[in-house]
Design an enzyme around this catalytic site. Structure first.
Site, PDB file in Angstrom:
ATOM      1  CG  ASP A 201      -7.476  -6.567  14.781  1.00  0.00           C
ATOM      2  OD1 ASP A 201      -8.347  -5.739  15.110  1.00  0.00           O
ATOM      3  OD2 ASP A 201      -6.289  -6.481  15.150  1.00  0.00           O
TER       4      ASP A 201
ATOM      5  CG  ASP B 242      -2.365  -0.210   0.849  1.00  0.00           C
ATOM      6  OD1 ASP B 242      -2.623  -0.502  -0.330  1.00  0.00           O
ATOM      7  OD2 ASP B 242      -3.235  -0.106   1.723  1.00  0.00           O
TER       8      ASP B 242
END
Length: 736
Positions: A468, A315
């Site tokens: 998460d 990224d």
């Protein structure tokens, strides 16, 4: 030493004493006795027997022992003095620099990014204003108490009468209107404190039971024994391995604080100064090796190469970083590894968006499981062989989580304290929840997911900063079970600076409150057992994510100092000292080598309650900074041990020359002012909230002396010093 040892040996024989050998290994001097009875008996036969029976040290030997002890004590005092001077010098540099946490830019010169939208104005200035007003009030009350204490001693009669009347009015007012609500709030916080302490005690007892019974998760179908004729025989399903590069600027070349020109010259020709070039090359190799080591560790997993594919999800927005990572992927492709490089042009959603984009590839349907490793994690070669077999014949299992191990846990005091916290998190919290209720929060890395579980839960979402935990809660609501393997480790690195750790904790404590607001209706409506709903709402979210930072900050940073100025409301000693000491002892049990740091750990946890409380409030009420996403800064220490092994050779450097040169040519030259700005990326700061709270606690400690509350005085004093050290950024990495 020979002449002096002979001299002392002769005097010892004539005097009939016990000779000694002085080992001058400064500062640890030691004394060894030598049995010289035979020689003494030969020279002085008349008095030999009587001298042998005495076997005592003479006065000069005792003097030597005392001198050596005094020297050792002087060495300790000198060390303490030098440490105090060093701390004073560091504090002076912080104050002289004048950089505070209110600066608009973060360490790498960029504005903080957000997970979904630009961050609204922060509310931290209002929080700091509240603390500052509370500090001014406490100083004023201390002045009133001191004036009343000195009443009638040095003051004239009219002044004494007016002060006595003012103090009496204040005493009546606080007893009638301030003490009752303060005592009520204190009692409520004490109840929350006891409930949270009981929860921690139960978890510790559960961990003790696990170790006593030697319980550990075992695969439903044990893996087949290795076959020498067919090494690939056994259970080897298709596994997708993902490495999201979300902190690429810290694990590649960007954190070196070197101009781009120097980085470019590293691959071309040496600079004129050989010493400067040597240090620059060493730093550059350290930086490059981190992502190389992560990719190498994943590509060297002990698994049939035809049965797993590595996705490097880059990224980064820097052309040089992209070129280096792409070139590393191509190098491993040439070595036969099944690895692909993916780069997103639109970096929306950050890590969650990156993983979501990777799961949308057409070839993902050919794989059954996905293992996720962050850019600074290096799994051991047998990681998949110890985790994936748990999925066999266990269709309800959705996640297998491994624990973290830290390569820089002994780097400084901050990393040691972090190690205590995370060891308790994995050894107690994750292991107990995984063993008894088959649910815990996914740690975001070092875990293996069943792809069907991810898809059934709705996939990765960018709605919070804790993607998460979000996917773990949604998978739990769908009925999927989790397993935690405490004996399977994955190496990683701890943040070494307080600035990086503070931002990490802000994200970790604001995200759960965002998730709680979004998931509460789904938890109430879902068709799972009632005790699972109660565990999610009351234990997982409210008690451990909301109540813990609330009472830690309110009880020990607000109520306790107030009780010094309002003696009618009080906190017993067991709340201030004994119960916190017991909880700290339980926290430190999973890392027994850290036992000497139990008191700093207790004080530091109360100090961090300011950051955690601020983050919790911002996430719960969607205030400024709730969606702030700042990548945790790392120093690249995980690669220093393998620097020589993984250092690129000359041919590799020549291969790297072309992509770096092309990327450097594409990138426009930066202005001179910007380069000067980049060279001052990393520095220590003064944290105003912590500094104001330190003055508040020290003021309350001074007030406690008037009421002779010994236990409260020592706690407030040490806690104030702890806030002072953190406020001056003296606990983590020292950037000179």
């Amino acid at each position: 030493m020979a002449p002096w040892s002979g001299f002392w040996g002769g005097r010892a024989v004539l005097a009939g004493g016990t000779p000694v050998v002085v080992k001058m290994d400064n500062p640890n001097w030691s004394i060894s006795e030598i049995d010289g009875d035979d020689e003494g008996a030969a020279l002085l036969p008349g008095a030999g027997g009587r001298r042998r029976r005495r076997r005592g040290k003479n006065a000069k030997q005792i003097t030597w022992v005392l001198l050596l002890k005094a020297h050792r004590a002087a060495g300790c005092l000198a060390w303490l003095a030098s440490a105090a001077v060093a701390l004073g010098g560091a504090a002076r540099r912080r104050v002289a620099a004048g950089r505070t946490d209110a600066d608009a830019e973060d360490e790498d010169g960029e504005a903080p990014a957000t997970a979904t939208a630009p961050a609204p104005p922060r509310h931290s200035c209002r929080f700091y204003a509240f603390i500052r007003a509370f500090l001014v009030l406490s100083v004023f009350l201390l002045a009133v108490e001191l004036a009343a204490h000195a009443n009638g001693r040095r003051l004239a009669a009219p002044a004494a009468v007016s002060l006595a009347a003012l103090h009496a009015a204040w005493v009546r007012f606080r007893a009638a209107y301030v003490a009752p609500p303060l005592q009520l709030l204190a009692d409520a916080c004490v109840v929350l404190f006891l409930v949270q302490s009981a929860d921690r005690l139960v978890q510790s007892l559960g961990c003790f039971y696990i170790h006593l019974k030697r319980l550990q998760p075992k695969p439903v179908s044990p893996p087949a024994l290795p076959d020498a004729e067919d090494p690939d025989a056994g259970y080897y399903p298709m596994v997708l391995v993902q490495i999201p590069m979300c902190n690429e600027k810290e694990v590649t070349m960007q954190h070196l604080h070197l101009p781009l020109r120097l980085k470019f010259q590293f691959f071309h020709q040496p600079t004129r100064d050989p010493i400067f070039f040597y240090h620059a090359c060493c730093s550059l190799l350290c930086a490059i090796q981190v992502y190389q080591q992560s990719i190498a560790a994943v590509c060297n997993l002990d698994w049939p190469r035809s049965n797993f594919l590595v996705q490097v999800l880059d990224d980064s927005d820097d052309p040089i970083t992209q070129a280096l990572i792409r070139e590393e992927v191509e190098k491993w492709q040439q070595h036969g590894a099944r690895i692909v490089y993916r780069h997103r042009v639109l970096r929306e959603g950050y890590k969650a968006g990156n993983l979501k984009s990777a799961m949308s590839c057409s070839y993902v349907k050919d794989y059954e499981y996905v293992a996720i490793f962050d850019a600074d994690f290096q799994p051991y070669p047998d990681f998949l062989k110890r985790t994936v077999p748990h999925f066999k014949d266990n269709e309800e299992l959705g996640l297998v989580q491994a624990r973290w191990s830290f390569v820089n846990k002994d780097e400084n005091l901050l990393t040691r304290l972090q190690n205590i916290n995370l060891c308790f998190h994995f050894e107690v919290e994750q292991q107990v929840n995984g063993m008894f209720i088959n649910f815990f929060g996914f740690n975001g890395t070092a875990g293996v997911w069943r792809i069907k579980a991810l898809e059934d839960s709705g996939g990765w979402m960018e709605r919070t900063t804790v993607e998460d935990m979000d996917i773990a809660v949604r998978a739990h609501l769908k009925g999927w079970r989790f397993i935690f393997l405490n004996d399977v480790e994955c190496q990683c690195e701890l943040p070494e600076s307080y600035e990086a750790y503070r931002k990490q904790q802000h994200r970790w404590h604001s995200g759960p409150m965002q998730l709680f607001r979004l998931c509460l209706p789904d938890i109430i409506r879902c068709k799972i057992a009632f005790w699972k709903k109660a565990n999610l709402i009351f234990l997982f979210f409210l008690l451990r994510k909301l109540i813990l930072p609330f009472y830690s900050f309110t009880l020990f940073c607000i109520i306790l100092p107030l009780t010094m100025f309002v003696p009618e409301a009080e906190l017993p000693d067991w709340v201030v000292c004994y119960i916190p000491a017991l909880m700290s002892f339980l926290n430190i049990l999973p890392s027994p080598r850290s036992f000497p740091f139990i008191i700093p750990y207790l004080l530091f946890e109360n100090t961090m309650s300011v950051t955690k409380f601020n983050a919790m409030v911002s996430g719960l009420f969607q205030l400024g900074g709730a969606y702030e996403w700042v990548v945790t800064k790392k120093s690249g220490r995980s690669s220093e041990g393998d620097l020589v092994v993984l250092a690129p050779n000359k041919e590799h450097r020549k291969q790297q020359q072309q992509p770096v040169a092309a990327a450097e040519a594409k990138k426009p030259p930066a202005p001179v002012e910007k380069k000067k700005k980049q060279q001052k990326q990393k520095y220590n700061r003064i944290y105003k909230k912590e500094l104001a709270l330190s003055l508040l606690l020290l003021t309350a400690a001074a007030r406690s002396l008037l009421s002779k509350q010994g236990m409260h005085f020592y706690f407030l004093l040490f806690q104030g010093v702890s806030f002072l050290m953190v406020g001056l950024d003296l606990i983590g990495e020292d950037v000179k």
